[in-house]
Design a protein around this motif. Structure first.
Motif, PDB file in Angstrom:
ATOM      1  N   ASN A 185       7.027   5.283  -1.730  1.00  0.00           N
ATOM      2  CA  ASN A 185       7.657   4.212  -0.968  1.00  0.00           C
ATOM      3  C   ASN A 185       8.671   4.773   0.026  1.00  0.00           C
ATOM      4  O   ASN A 185       8.795   4.285   1.156  1.00  0.00           O
ATOM      5  CB  ASN A 185       8.348   3.222  -1.909  1.00  0.00           C
ATOM      6  N   ALA A 186       9.380   5.808  -0.378  1.00  0.00           N
ATOM      7  CA  ALA A 186      10.350   6.423   0.531  1.00  0.00           C
ATOM      8  C   ALA A 186       9.666   7.132   1.687  1.00  0.00           C
ATOM      9  O   ALA A 186      10.205   7.165   2.804  1.00  0.00           O
ATOM     10  CB  ALA A 186      11.241   7.397  -0.236  1.00  0.00           C
ATOM     11  N   ALA A 240      12.538   8.440  -4.746  1.00  0.00           N
ATOM     12  CA  ALA A 240      12.936   8.191  -3.363  1.00  0.00           C
ATOM     13  C   ALA A 240      13.891   9.278  -2.875  1.00  0.00           C
ATOM     14  O   ALA A 240      13.785   9.760  -1.731  1.00  0.00           O
ATOM     15  CB  ALA A 240      13.581   6.812  -3.244  1.00  0.00           C
ATOM     16  N   GLY A 241      14.816   9.666  -3.725  1.00  0.00           N
ATOM     17  CA  GLY A 241      15.752  10.723  -3.355  1.00  0.00           C
ATOM     18  C   GLY A 241      15.058  12.055  -3.140  1.00  0.00           C
ATOM     19  O   GLY A 241      15.433  12.820  -2.235  1.00  0.00           O
ATOM     20  N   THR A 242      14.051  12.336  -3.941  1.00  0.00           N
ATOM     21  CA  THR A 242      13.294  13.583  -3.780  1.00  0.00           C
ATOM     22  C   THR A 242      12.594  13.608  -2.427  1.00  0.00           C
ATOM     23  O   THR A 242      12.565  14.648  -1.739  1.00  0.00           O
ATOM     24  CB  THR A 242      12.269  13.734  -4.907  1.00  0.00           C
ATOM     25  N   THR A 243      12.024  12.471  -2.033  1.00  0.00           N
ATOM     26  CA  THR A 243      11.400  12.394  -0.708  1.00  0.00           C
ATOM     27  C   THR A 243      12.413  12.677   0.389  1.00  0.00           C
ATOM     28  O   THR A 243      12.135  13.427   1.339  1.00  0.00           O
ATOM     29  CB  THR A 243      10.772  11.003  -0.489  1.00  0.00           C
ATOM     30  N   LEU A 248       5.178   7.307 -13.511  1.00  0.00           N
ATOM     31  CA  LEU A 248       4.622   6.384 -12.526  1.00  0.00           C
ATOM     32  C   LEU A 248       5.715   5.829 -11.608  1.00  0.00           C
ATOM     33  O   LEU A 248       5.522   5.711 -10.394  1.00  0.00           O
ATOM     34  CB  LEU A 248       3.890   5.242 -13.231  1.00  0.00           C
ATOM     35  N   ALA A 249       6.860   5.466 -12.186  1.00  0.00           N
ATOM     36  CA  ALA A 249       7.955   4.933 -11.381  1.00  0.00           C
ATOM     37  C   ALA A 249       8.459   5.990 -10.398  1.00  0.00           C
ATOM     38  O   ALA A 249       8.760   5.683  -9.234  1.00  0.00           O
ATOM     39  CB  ALA A 249       9.092   4.454 -12.283  1.00  0.00           C
ATOM     40  N   PHE A 250       8.557   7.242 -10.836  1.00  0.00           N
ATOM     41  CA  PHE A 250       8.980   8.323  -9.945  1.00  0.00           C
ATOM     42  C   PHE A 250       7.997   8.468  -8.790  1.00  0.00           C
ATOM     43  O   PHE A 250       8.401   8.608  -7.620  1.00  0.00           O
ATOM     44  CB  PHE A 250       9.063   9.631 -10.732  1.00  0.00           C
ATOM     45  N   MET A 251       6.702   8.419  -9.092  1.00  0.00           N
ATOM     46  CA  MET A 251       5.686   8.546  -8.050  1.00  0.00           C
ATOM     47  C   MET A 251       5.754   7.396  -7.057  1.00  0.00           C
ATOM     48  O   MET A 251       5.610   7.583  -5.846  1.00  0.00           O
ATOM     49  CB  MET A 251       4.301   8.617  -8.692  1.00  0.00           C
ATOM     50  N   MET A 252       5.989   6.185  -7.566  1.00  0.00           N
ATOM     51  CA  MET A 252       6.084   5.028  -6.677  1.00  0.00           C
ATOM     52  C   MET A 252       7.301   5.144  -5.760  1.00  0.00           C
ATOM     53  O   MET A 252       7.239   4.827  -4.564  1.00  0.00           O
ATOM     54  CB  MET A 252       6.155   3.740  -7.492  1.00  0.00           C
ATOM     55  N   GLY A 253       8.435   5.583  -6.303  1.00  0.00           N
ATOM     56  CA  GLY A 253       9.613   5.787  -5.471  1.00  0.00           C
ATOM     57  C   GLY A 253       9.389   6.865  -4.435  1.00  0.00           C
ATOM     58  O   GLY A 253       9.820   6.741  -3.277  1.00  0.00           O
ATOM     59  N   LEU A 254       8.698   7.914  -4.824  1.00  0.00           N
ATOM     60  CA  LEU A 254       8.364   9.016  -3.917  1.00  0.00           C
ATOM     61  C   LEU A 254       7.564   8.501  -2.727  1.00  0.00           C
ATOM     62  O   LEU A 254       7.902   8.752  -1.568  1.00  0.00           O
ATOM     63  CB  LEU A 254       7.567  10.067  -4.695  1.00  0.00           C
ATOM     64  N   ARG A 260       6.045  -1.177   4.123  1.00  0.00           N
ATOM     65  CA  ARG A 260       6.182  -0.884   2.691  1.00  0.00           C
ATOM     66  C   ARG A 260       4.774  -0.848   2.093  1.00  0.00           C
ATOM     67  O   ARG A 260       3.887  -1.565   2.546  1.00  0.00           O
ATOM     68  CB  ARG A 260       7.006  -1.947   1.977  1.00  0.00           C
ATOM     69  N   THR A 261       4.598  -0.028   1.063  1.00  0.00           N
ATOM     70  CA  THR A 261       3.250   0.084   0.494  1.00  0.00           C
ATOM     71  C   THR A 261       3.189  -0.121  -1.014  1.00  0.00           C
ATOM     72  O   THR A 261       2.139  -0.480  -1.540  1.00  0.00           O
ATOM     73  CB  THR A 261       2.640   1.468   0.800  1.00  0.00           C
ATOM     74  N   THR A 262       4.289   0.105  -1.724  1.00  0.00           N
ATOM     75  CA  THR A 262       4.193   0.053  -3.188  1.00  0.00           C
ATOM     76  C   THR A 262       4.458  -1.331  -3.756  1.00  0.00           C
ATOM     77  O   THR A 262       4.166  -1.589  -4.911  1.00  0.00           O
ATOM     78  CB  THR A 262       5.172   1.058  -3.836  1.00  0.00           C
ATOM     79  N   HIS A 263       5.054  -2.233  -2.973  1.00  0.00           N
ATOM     80  CA  HIS A 263       5.256  -3.610  -3.432  1.00  0.00           C
ATOM     81  C   HIS A 263       5.087  -4.530  -2.229  1.00  0.00           C
ATOM     82  O   HIS A 263       5.421  -4.168  -1.106  1.00  0.00           O
ATOM     83  CB  HIS A 263       6.632  -3.795  -4.069  1.00  0.00           C
ATOM     84  N   MET A 264       4.567  -5.717  -2.471  1.00  0.00           N
ATOM     85  CA  MET A 264       4.123  -6.581  -1.389  1.00  0.00           C
ATOM     86  C   MET A 264       5.039  -7.763  -1.120  1.00  0.00           C
ATOM     87  O   MET A 264       4.724  -8.602  -0.269  1.00  0.00           O
ATOM     88  CB  MET A 264       2.710  -7.095  -1.703  1.00  0.00           C
ATOM     89  N   THR A 265       6.173  -7.886  -1.803  1.00  0.00           N
ATOM     90  CA  THR A 265       7.053  -9.038  -1.599  1.00  0.00           C
ATOM     91  C   THR A 265       7.505  -9.142  -0.148  1.00  0.00           C
ATOM     92  O   THR A 265       7.411 -10.201   0.485  1.00  0.00           O
ATOM     93  CB  THR A 265       8.281  -8.951  -2.514  1.00  0.00           C
ATOM     94  N   GLY A 266       8.002  -8.034   0.407  1.00  0.00           N
ATOM     95  CA  GLY A 266       8.454  -8.047   1.791  1.00  0.00           C
ATOM     96  C   GLY A 266       7.305  -8.270   2.757  1.00  0.00           C
ATOM     97  O   GLY A 266       7.461  -8.957   3.777  1.00  0.00           O
ATOM     98  N   VAL A 267       6.141  -7.718   2.442  1.00  0.00           N
ATOM     99  CA  VAL A 267       4.971  -7.890   3.314  1.00  0.00           C
ATOM    100  C   VAL A 267       4.547  -9.355   3.356  1.00  0.00           C
ATOM    101  O   VAL A 267       4.263  -9.911   4.427  1.00  0.00           O
ATOM    102  CB  VAL A 267       3.810  -6.993   2.829  1.00  0.00           C
ATOM    103  N   VAL A 268       4.503  -9.995   2.183  1.00  0.00           N
ATOM    104  CA  VAL A 268       4.131 -11.407   2.131  1.00  0.00           C
ATOM    105  C   VAL A 268       5.156 -12.257   2.877  1.00  0.00           C
ATOM    106  O   VAL A 268       4.803 -13.205   3.605  1.00  0.00           O
ATOM    107  CB  VAL A 268       4.003 -11.874   0.668  1.00  0.00           C
ATOM    108  N   THR A 269       6.432 -11.917   2.728  1.00  0.00           N
ATOM    109  CA  THR A 269       7.481 -12.649   3.440  1.00  0.00           C
ATOM    110  C   THR A 269       7.318 -12.517   4.947  1.00  0.00           C
ATOM    111  O   THR A 269       7.354 -13.512   5.690  1.00  0.00           O
ATOM    112  CB  THR A 269       8.872 -12.125   3.028  1.00  0.00           C
ATOM    113  N   ASP A 270       7.135 -11.284   5.432  1.00  0.00           N
ATOM    114  CA  ASP A 270       6.981 -11.066   6.870  1.00  0.00           C
ATOM    115  C   ASP A 270       5.720 -11.744   7.403  1.00  0.00           C
ATOM    116  O   ASP A 270       5.728 -12.301   8.518  1.00  0.00           O
ATOM    117  CB  ASP A 270       6.938  -9.568   7.165  1.00  0.00           C
TER     118      ASP A 270
END
Length: 259
Positions: free
Chosen positions: A145-146, A81-84, A137-143, A157-167
């Motif tokens: 998502n940011a 995420a920081g790299t992005t 993989l975690a680095f790529m996902m953070g990249l 958001r695209t890498t995890h769906m918790t917030g999407v399901v909530t909304d």
């Protein structure tokens, strides 16, 4: 999809349409990578909630190797995420059009590296195979998502769906809410149907990407990352090539003025 459309999907100047289109495409990619990563290392790397829970549980039971693994995954995700943030802000300061294309290009390169690394480690397994793959993989996902977070002002958001399901659940609750007769129009509870369509589409594409990614890795192995990386290259290269053409034209004009 024309080159002109692709040039604008990851460009600096955003519209709601380009945000939604790019978000949906990246949700598919995230689902595919998440499922493919699980096929490779038997671990989901798209969300950090599980790693935080692992960290807490492992501290209590004294499994310090798992503690270090969870800390490593969290660090890798935050580093991505920081790299992005660094790449996007640098591109903005340089007045480049493809501000969001740079991290997507980096993700495509890392995806190919993941495929090469996984294929090599299958032939010559080492104790470091799984930890290295998880970190990558975690680095790529953070990249990724940011990228979506910055371009949409944290609305997609695209890498995890918790917030999407909530909304989505919130909007569905609004749809089912009964407004009593005589309730003033300004006070009525109304669902945002555009948000419902967006969140439902993100869920469907993430799930569809997971199915395609799992099936692809199961059938073809790590070579399956090639078409996934090609998708990211198709999104990132057009705006970057446009920037390169503008820089080349500026350089030619400068040389002409100097002559």
């Amino acid at each position: 999809m024309t080159l002109r459309v692709l040039r604008h999907l990851a460009a600096r100047h955003r519209t709601r349409a380009t945000n939604h289109t790019l978000g949906l495409m990246l949700a598919f990619n995230a689902g595919a990578m998440n499922a493919g990563g699980f096929m490779a290392v038997h671990m989901y790397t798209s969300h950090m909630t599980g790693f935080l829970a692992t960290l807490a549980d492992s501290l209590v039971i004294g499994e310090f190797a798992l503690v270090l693994a969870a800390i490593g995954a969290l660090w890798a995700f935050m580093s991505g995420a920081g790299t992005t943030a660094i790449l996007v802000n640098w591109a903005r300061q340089q007045h480049l059009g493809g501000a969001y294309a740079l991290p997507l290009l980096l993700e495509a390169v890392l995806m190919l590296l993941f495929g090469l690394l996984g294929a090599a480690l299958q032939q010559w397994p080492t104790p470091f195979a799984v930890p290295l793959t998880v970190l990558l993989l975690a680095f790529m996902m953070g990249l990724q998502n940011a990228v979506v977070t910055k371009m949409s002002s944290a609305q997609i958001r695209t890498t995890h769906m918790t917030g999407v399901v909530t909304d989505l659940g919130i909007e569905l609750g609004k749809m089912l809410y009964w407004n009593r007769a005589g309730t003033p129009r300004a006070a009525r509870v109304r669902a945002n149907r555009q948000r419902v369509r967006l969140f439902a589409s993100l869920l469907l594409l993430f799930t569809g990407g997971g199915v395609v990614g799992a099936a692809g890795f199961q059938t073809f192995g790590f070579v399956w990352v090639v078409p996934q990386a090609a998708l990211l290259l198709a999104l990132s290269l057009p705006p970057l090539l446009a920037d390169a053409q503008r820089l080349a034209a500026w350089w030619r004009a400068r040389r002409g003025d100097g002559a």
